[in-house]
Design a protein around this motif. Structure first.
Motif, PDB file in Angstrom:
ATOM      1  N   LEU A   1      -6.948  10.579   2.873  1.00  0.00           N
ATOM      2  CA  LEU A   1      -7.000  10.642   4.342  1.00  0.00           C
ATOM      3  C   LEU A   1      -5.637  10.428   4.990  1.00  0.00           C
ATOM      4  O   LEU A   1      -5.454  10.784   6.159  1.00  0.00           O
ATOM      5  CB  LEU A   1      -8.028   9.630   4.889  1.00  0.00           C
ATOM      6  CG  LEU A   1      -7.674   8.148   4.951  1.00  0.00           C
ATOM      7  CD1 LEU A   1      -8.736   7.399   5.729  1.00  0.00           C
ATOM      8  CD2 LEU A   1      -7.491   7.537   3.593  1.00  0.00           C
ATOM      9  N   ASP A   2      -4.680   9.883   4.244  1.00  0.00           N
ATOM     10  CA  ASP A   2      -3.322   9.750   4.777  1.00  0.00           C
ATOM     11  C   ASP A   2      -2.385  10.791   4.153  1.00  0.00           C
ATOM     12  O   ASP A   2      -1.162  10.602   4.121  1.00  0.00           O
ATOM     13  CB  ASP A   2      -2.798   8.332   4.535  1.00  0.00           C
ATOM     14  CG  ASP A   2      -3.597   7.302   5.319  1.00  0.00           C
ATOM     15  OD1 ASP A   2      -3.920   7.563   6.497  1.00  0.00           O
ATOM     16  OD2 ASP A   2      -3.923   6.232   4.755  1.00  0.00           O
TER      17      ASP A   2
ATOM     18  N   HIS B   1       0.827  -1.208   0.000  1.00  0.00           N
ATOM     19  CA  HIS B   1       0.000   0.000   0.000  1.00  0.00           C
ATOM     20  C   HIS B   1       0.868   1.268   0.000  1.00  0.00           C
ATOM     21  O   HIS B   1       1.821   1.362   0.793  1.00  0.00           O
ATOM     22  CB  HIS B   1      -0.906  -0.023   1.237  1.00  0.00           C
ATOM     23  CG  HIS B   1      -1.921   1.076   1.273  1.00  0.00           C
ATOM     24  ND1 HIS B   1      -2.952   1.150   0.372  1.00  0.00           N
ATOM     25  CD2 HIS B   1      -2.062   2.143   2.085  1.00  0.00           C
ATOM     26  CE1 HIS B   1      -3.699   2.211   0.636  1.00  0.00           C
ATOM     27  NE2 HIS B   1      -3.174   2.843   1.663  1.00  0.00           N
TER      28      HIS B   1
ATOM     29  N   ARG C   1       0.546  -0.406   4.701  1.00  0.00           N
ATOM     30  CA  ARG C   1       1.480   0.674   4.433  1.00  0.00           C
ATOM     31  C   ARG C   1       2.639   0.763   5.434  1.00  0.00           C
ATOM     32  O   ARG C   1       2.555   0.254   6.554  1.00  0.00           O
ATOM     33  CB  ARG C   1       0.712   2.000   4.439  1.00  0.00           C
ATOM     34  CG  ARG C   1       0.098   2.378   5.771  1.00  0.00           C
ATOM     35  CD  ARG C   1      -1.019   3.418   5.601  1.00  0.00           C
ATOM     36  NE  ARG C   1      -1.318   4.093   6.864  1.00  0.00           N
ATOM     37  CZ  ARG C   1      -0.882   5.317   7.154  1.00  0.00           C
ATOM     38  NH1 ARG C   1      -0.128   5.988   6.308  1.00  0.00           N
ATOM     39  NH2 ARG C   1      -1.196   5.879   8.303  1.00  0.00           N
TER      40      ARG C   1
ATOM     41  N   HIS D   1       4.237   1.514  12.699  1.00  0.00           N
ATOM     42  CA  HIS D   1       3.166   1.133  11.763  1.00  0.00           C
ATOM     43  C   HIS D   1       3.755   0.896  10.378  1.00  0.00           C
ATOM     44  O   HIS D   1       3.699   1.743   9.492  1.00  0.00           O
ATOM     45  CB  HIS D   1       2.121   2.252  11.745  1.00  0.00           C
ATOM     46  CG  HIS D   1       0.820   1.862  11.093  1.00  0.00           C
ATOM     47  ND1 HIS D   1       0.102   0.732  11.433  1.00  0.00           N
ATOM     48  CD2 HIS D   1       0.086   2.476  10.108  1.00  0.00           C
ATOM     49  CE1 HIS D   1      -0.999   0.665  10.702  1.00  0.00           C
ATOM     50  NE2 HIS D   1      -1.021   1.706   9.891  1.00  0.00           N
TER      51      HIS D   1
HETATM   52  C1  BMA Z   1      -5.327   2.040   8.820  1.00  0.00           C
HETATM   53  C2  BMA Z   1      -4.082   2.753   9.364  1.00  0.00           C
HETATM   54  C3  BMA Z   1      -4.388   4.229   9.442  1.00  0.00           C
HETATM   55  C4  BMA Z   1      -4.836   4.746   8.053  1.00  0.00           C
HETATM   56  C5  BMA Z   1      -5.996   3.919   7.534  1.00  0.00           C
HETATM   57  C6  BMA Z   1      -6.429   4.323   6.154  1.00  0.00           C
HETATM   58  O1  BMA Z   1      -5.118   0.684   8.723  1.00  0.00           O
HETATM   59  O2  BMA Z   1      -2.998   2.528   8.493  1.00  0.00           O
HETATM   60  O3  BMA Z   1      -3.235   4.917   9.874  1.00  0.00           O
HETATM   61  O4  BMA Z   1      -5.216   6.094   8.145  1.00  0.00           O
HETATM   62  O5  BMA Z   1      -5.627   2.561   7.525  1.00  0.00           O
HETATM   63  O6  BMA Z   1      -5.408   4.179   5.214  1.00  0.00           O
END
Ligand code: BMA
Length: 365
Positions: free
Chosen positions: A101-102, A57, A330, A338
């Motif tokens: 959103l990120d 991702h 990601r 993370h």
């Molecule tokens: C989630 C995390 C969050 C992110 C969301 C949307 O799993 O990785 O930090 O904002 O996905 O991508």
């Protein structure tokens, strides 16, 4: 020799040429394959040959300790190749935001989608959208009628269609340097068997969830979108009935997937194997029965905290179930723990390079 996605694409293209040449004259007059059908053939060929395209991702736009650089990728820096699949998230596009959103700018995302396509890779999309009527984010589950309001009221339906149009128009705008549409995978309304999204099990009846899919697909079809393969991706399921309970129907779906993460470190390994093999077993069997593609649409072990996770956990699963691609989540630049792919210097790099060198996995140069 390492299999690359380009080689698979060429093999698939030659297969298509052979099957076209064998067609009866009446069939030769039919319309040419759509971009989505060509992508479907590539994925089918990969699975039939025992290959799995590896995906990550947001791979080229940020990594564990960098953000927004050009020409970088944690995966590339570890193994020398890009992931064959790049997943992107469209959350925010429905509101006309400039970045998702990120905080990935949509113009940069689009540039990277085209670059990935040009190098023979595949692009796939999730959508953590805001509720079209209430604007709560995807995790806003207080309103148990959140799906019903969209599919049964005129205002809800209009708001939903406006959000859908933003995504359909984005896909329609994806054209390669020859002006041809770029084929992509879209995985809307994902992980609906869990209760964490407003389209999840706690916020939607079975029928309303299916209706959501039908409206979505209908809206794209009405706009003439023919460069999308549609992926259905429940979270872990403990029975085939649960897996299929909210399946909208064969006419709406091309790919049967599953999103299953490895939680709980080493101690969580048996549960990860059990859940992944069970749920992907349901997905691959149903896919084979229905002439669909199977995929491991989302997975990962946060921080790659289990030693040699790629070779000890993911690879055995990919070798056991005939999925065409797998996507890990990601590598956040702003949350140090993370990340799901290793970055240069991480202890799991050696295992990842073995995973890369294994004949099963496919990357792109
Ligand atoms: C989630 C995390 C969050 C992110 C969301 C949307 O799993 O990785 O930090 O904002 O996905 O991508």
């Amino acid at each position: 020799m390492k299999i690359t996605a380009t080689a698979i694409a060429m093999a698939a293209a030659s297969m298509l040429a052979v099957s076209c040449a064998k067609q009866a004259p009446a069939e030769q007059g039919q319309a040419a394959s759509t971009p989505a059908e060509n992508l479907r053939a590539r994925l089918e060929t990969a699975a039939a040959e025992g290959h799995v395209l590896f995906g990550h991702h947001d791979d080229p736009v940020y990594g564990h300790s960098w953000n927004g650089d050009e020409g970088r990728s944690d995966v590339l820096e570890v193994c020398g190749a890009y992931p064959a699949v790049m997943n992107w998230d469209l959350g925010g596009l429905e509101n006309g935001d400039a970045a998702n959103l990120d905080s990935v700018p949509f113009d940069r995302m689009k540039r990277e989608i085209l670059a990935q396509d040009a190098r023979g890779g595949v692009n796939s999309f999730s959508w953590h959208l805001r509720h079209p009527l209430t604007n709560v984010d995807s995790w806003g589950t207080a309103d148990t009628a959140s799906v019903s309001a969209l599919v049964h009221t005129p205002e809800g339906r209009a708001a939903l269609e406006k959000s859908l149009d933003a995504v359909a128009d984005f896909f329609l705008s994806l054209k390669n340097s020859d002006g041809e549409p770029v084929a992509v995978i879209f995985r809307p309304w994902h992980e609906h068997t869990g209760g964490w999204f407003w389209w999840g099990i706690a916020n939607s009846s079975v029928d309303d969830y299916k209706e959501l899919w039908k409206i979505t697909r209908g809206r794209f079809d009405a706009k003439g979108v023919d460069n999308v393969l549609w992926a259905y991706s429940p979270d872990r399921c403990d029975s085939p009935e649960k897996y299929m309970e909210r399946y909208p129907g064969d006419e709406y779906v091309d790919i049967l997937g599953a999103d299953i993460y490895h939680f709980g470190g080493v101690e969580g390994t048996p549960a990860y194997f059990r859940d992944a093999l069970n749920t992907l077993g349901f997905a691959t069997r149903e896919a084979a029965r229905r002439g669909k593609i199977a995929a491991f649409t989302e997975t990962g072990c946060e921080s790659v905290s289990v030693p040699d996770w790629y070779t000890e956990c993911l690879l055995p699963i990919l070798s056991a179930v005939p999925v065409s691609y797998v996507t890990v989540w990601r590598n956040a630049h702003d949350k140090p723990q993370h990340f799901y792919a290793p970055y240069a210097g991480h202890p799991s790099c050696q295992s990842f390079v073995k995973f890369y060198n294994n004949p099963v996995t496919v990357f792109v140069k």
